[in-house]
Scaffold this active site. Sequence first.
Site, short mmCIF file in Angstrom:
data_model
loop_
_atom_site.label_atom_id
_atom_site.label_comp_id
_atom_site.label_asym_id
_atom_site.label_seq_id
_atom_site.Cartn_x
_atom_site.Cartn_y
_atom_site.Cartn_z
N CYS A 12 -42.44 4.20 6.28
CA CYS A 12 -41.46 3.54 7.11
C CYS A 12 -42.21 3.46 8.14
O CYS A 12 -42.11 2.30 9.25
CB CYS A 12 -40.74 4.38 7.53
SG CYS A 12 -39.78 5.24 5.64
N HIS A 13 -42.86 4.64 8.44
CA HIS A 13 -43.41 3.94 10.00
C HIS A 13 -44.96 4.54 10.48
O HIS A 13 -45.64 4.27 11.81
CB HIS A 13 -43.40 4.36 11.27
CG HIS A 13 -41.20 4.80 11.49
ND1 HIS A 13 -40.45 5.29 10.58
CD2 HIS A 13 -40.47 3.51 11.74
CE1 HIS A 13 -39.15 4.97 11.35
NE2 HIS A 13 -39.45 3.28 11.67
N GLY A 14 -45.58 4.71 9.60
CA GLY A 14 -47.34 5.13 9.34
C GLY A 14 -47.86 6.47 9.13
O GLY A 14 -48.88 6.25 9.73
#
Length: 177
Positions: free
Chosen positions: A139-141
């Site tokens: 989702c955001h790394g």
Amino acid sequence: MTTDEVAHTTRRDILQLGTAAVAAAGVAAVAWPFIDQMNPDAATIASGGPIELDLAPIAEGQIVRIFWRGKPIFVRHRTPDEIAAAENVDVAALMDPQPDSARVKPGMAQWLVVYASCTHLGCIPLGHQGDWNGWFCPCHGSAYDTSGRVRKGPAPTNLPIPPYQFAGDTKLVVGMA
């Protein structure tokens, strides 16, 4: 007092006592549903209790996801290489410094038990992914190592550890510390 007056008084007392008993039973019968509805639902009680997991069928290197109290939990059977990689890290260089030994039970370093929820926004990370072969949150790394410690990304802290204990070599109990 005559015998009739004593009998009359006794009858009256019995009627008053009987009426009071019936009234008390009626109040209790009406009040019980209101009191009982304040108790938690049976499903709520059941979801908070400890759960057991048989570790015998979990192969080395495998990650199993279980649920406790409605939250996902990863149980990872770490390989010797994964344990060595987690132990041979400069703890001071980590975003949330914590040694591997603080994240596993003594003598059971092959078993890592963590909440399966990214500490950034709660996504479920993918296992055996990322630069450290731990977990990666697409989702955001955010990336975690084989000890569940955050190594990069917006996640501020390591994957939390639920209360658990081992009941023998092949049984894990989540919900008891």
